[in-house]
Scaffold this motif. Structure first.
Motif, PDB file in Angstrom:
ATOM      1  N   ILE A 181      -3.992  -1.839   1.931  1.00  0.00           N
ATOM      2  CA  ILE A 181      -4.440  -2.354   3.233  1.00  0.00           C
ATOM      3  C   ILE A 181      -3.553  -1.882   4.367  1.00  0.00           C
ATOM      4  O   ILE A 181      -3.977  -1.815   5.515  1.00  0.00           O
ATOM      5  CB  ILE A 181      -4.497  -3.904   3.227  1.00  0.00           C
ATOM      6  N   SER A 182      -2.276  -1.544   4.056  1.00  0.00           N
ATOM      7  CA  SER A 182      -1.342  -1.179   5.133  1.00  0.00           C
ATOM      8  C   SER A 182      -0.199  -0.332   4.571  1.00  0.00           C
ATOM      9  O   SER A 182       0.150  -0.448   3.387  1.00  0.00           O
ATOM     10  CB  SER A 182      -0.780  -2.456   5.775  1.00  0.00           C
ATOM     11  N   SER A 183       0.400   0.462   5.442  1.00  0.00           N
ATOM     12  CA  SER A 183       1.559   1.248   5.018  1.00  0.00           C
ATOM     13  C   SER A 183       2.747   0.343   4.694  1.00  0.00           C
ATOM     14  O   SER A 183       3.620   0.713   3.921  1.00  0.00           O
ATOM     15  CB  SER A 183       1.944   2.245   6.118  1.00  0.00           C
ATOM     16  N   THR A 184       2.771  -0.857   5.269  1.00  0.00           N
ATOM     17  CA  THR A 184       3.883  -1.785   5.016  1.00  0.00           C
ATOM     18  C   THR A 184       3.786  -2.469   3.656  1.00  0.00           C
ATOM     19  O   THR A 184       4.741  -3.120   3.220  1.00  0.00           O
ATOM     20  CB  THR A 184       3.947  -2.875   6.103  1.00  0.00           C
ATOM     21  N   THR A 185       2.638  -2.359   2.991  1.00  0.00           N
ATOM     22  CA  THR A 185       2.466  -3.015   1.681  1.00  0.00           C
ATOM     23  C   THR A 185       2.378  -2.014   0.537  1.00  0.00           C
ATOM     24  O   THR A 185       2.149  -2.412  -0.610  1.00  0.00           O
ATOM     25  CB  THR A 185       1.194  -3.896   1.681  1.00  0.00           C
ATOM     26  N   MET A 186       2.537  -0.730   0.843  1.00  0.00           N
ATOM     27  CA  MET A 186       2.337   0.299  -0.179  1.00  0.00           C
ATOM     28  C   MET A 186       3.362   0.227  -1.308  1.00  0.00           C
ATOM     29  O   MET A 186       3.132   0.706  -2.409  1.00  0.00           O
ATOM     30  CB  MET A 186       2.374   1.688   0.464  1.00  0.00           C
ATOM     31  N   ASP A 187       4.534  -0.343  -1.025  1.00  0.00           N
ATOM     32  CA  ASP A 187       5.565  -0.411  -2.063  1.00  0.00           C
ATOM     33  C   ASP A 187       5.365  -1.603  -3.006  1.00  0.00           C
ATOM     34  O   ASP A 187       6.181  -1.851  -3.885  1.00  0.00           O
ATOM     35  CB  ASP A 187       6.954  -0.467  -1.435  1.00  0.00           C
ATOM     36  N   ARG A 188       4.287  -2.342  -2.819  1.00  0.00           N
ATOM     37  CA  ARG A 188       3.974  -3.477  -3.695  1.00  0.00           C
ATOM     38  C   ARG A 188       2.772  -3.142  -4.569  1.00  0.00           C
ATOM     39  O   ARG A 188       1.974  -2.263  -4.224  1.00  0.00           O
ATOM     40  CB  ARG A 188       3.665  -4.727  -2.859  1.00  0.00           C
ATOM     41  N   SER A 189       2.629  -3.883  -5.664  1.00  0.00           N
ATOM     42  CA  SER A 189       1.454  -3.654  -6.511  1.00  0.00           C
ATOM     43  C   SER A 189       0.209  -4.262  -5.874  1.00  0.00           C
ATOM     44  O   SER A 189      -0.907  -3.755  -6.032  1.00  0.00           O
ATOM     45  CB  SER A 189       1.679  -4.260  -7.896  1.00  0.00           C
TER      46      SER A 189
END
Length: 249
Positions: free
Chosen positions: A173-181
């Motif tokens: 949904i966002s570049s800020t959440t890409m490091d999460r599953s």
């Protein structure tokens, strides 16, 4: 001495005026069912995601908070509750409210229904409807509802015997959440009782709405059957007429 008393009085008044308001029981309930998560990246982007599950307890608390805030009468409170329950369609759906506050690069979430999932036990449930504005480029604030079916294809309630549910948004949904599953929200629903909401005048109006829809549906079925009956009568009349003609020959 007088100056000292005056200063003490001023400090006391300011303390009273600017002291934080105590959190009421209803507000605690709202906070329990409305959860917020914040995400950041190294470039300074920020994203706030809030998800709200409409439990019976949450709805009752929300109605009371709004009534107190707006100084509503009993009738106005019942009207608000009626409109709220009507918009949520709890008899058919499990609605979840989502609010985004994106202070970073634009979010692109189309098609949004492919990015949102509700896990109920082992059941992976997909949205049947949602606010279509989530499909468009998002920067700043946006909120809306996502509706999941309350019943499976066999008519059995998904929430029957469910203890905990998980609402999951894709990390895409966002570049800020890409490091999460994924972006997950959990609610303990085993004590939720939506049936308890359907009491009082608001519930009576909702039942009346459902009965009117049922009457409209039954009338439509009646018209279809009458149309088919007319067709059969016409065909039967034609056959009888031909039989009589043949018998006269």
């Amino acid at each position: 001495m007088k100056i000292h008393k005056y200063l003490m009085t001023v400090i006391w008044v300011l303390a009273v005026c600017f002291a934080p308001s105590p959190v009421t029981g209803d507000e605690k309930v709202l906070n329990r069912w409305s959860q917020k998560q914040d995400f950041y990246d190294k470039f300074g982007s920020e994203l706030e995601v809030r998800a709200t599950y409409y439990s019976a307890e949450y709805i009752e608390a929300l109605v009371q908070v709004e009534a107190q805030k707006n100084l509503w009468t009993s009738d106005e409170t019942e009207q608000y509750k009626y409109q709220l329950l009507k918009s949520l369609s709890l008899d058919e759906y499990i609605p979840i409210h989502i609010a985004f506050d994106n202070r970073g690069p634009a979010m692109h979430m189309s098609p949004f229904d492919k990015l949102a999932t509700l896990w109920i036990g082992k059941n992976k449930v997909s949205p049947v409807d949602y606010d279509k504005r989530f499909n468009f480029r998002l920067q700043g604030k946006r909120d809306g509802l996502v509706f999941f079916p309350r019943y499976n294809e066999k008519g059995k309630p998904y929430l029957e015997n469910a203890k905990t549910i998980r609402f999951s948004l894709s990390n895409a949904i966002s570049s800020t959440t890409m490091d999460r599953s994924a972006v997950d929200f959990f609610w303990d629903v085993h004590r939720d009782n939506p049936e308890g909401l359907y009491k009082g005048r608001a519930a009576a109006r909702l039942e009346l709405d459902r009965l009117i829809k049922r009457i409209e549906k039954l009338n439509a079925e009646k018209r279809d059957l009458e149309s088919k009956l007319n067709e059969l009568n016409n065909e039967l009349s034609s056959v009888n007429k031909r039989v009589e003609e043949l018998q006269k020959q």
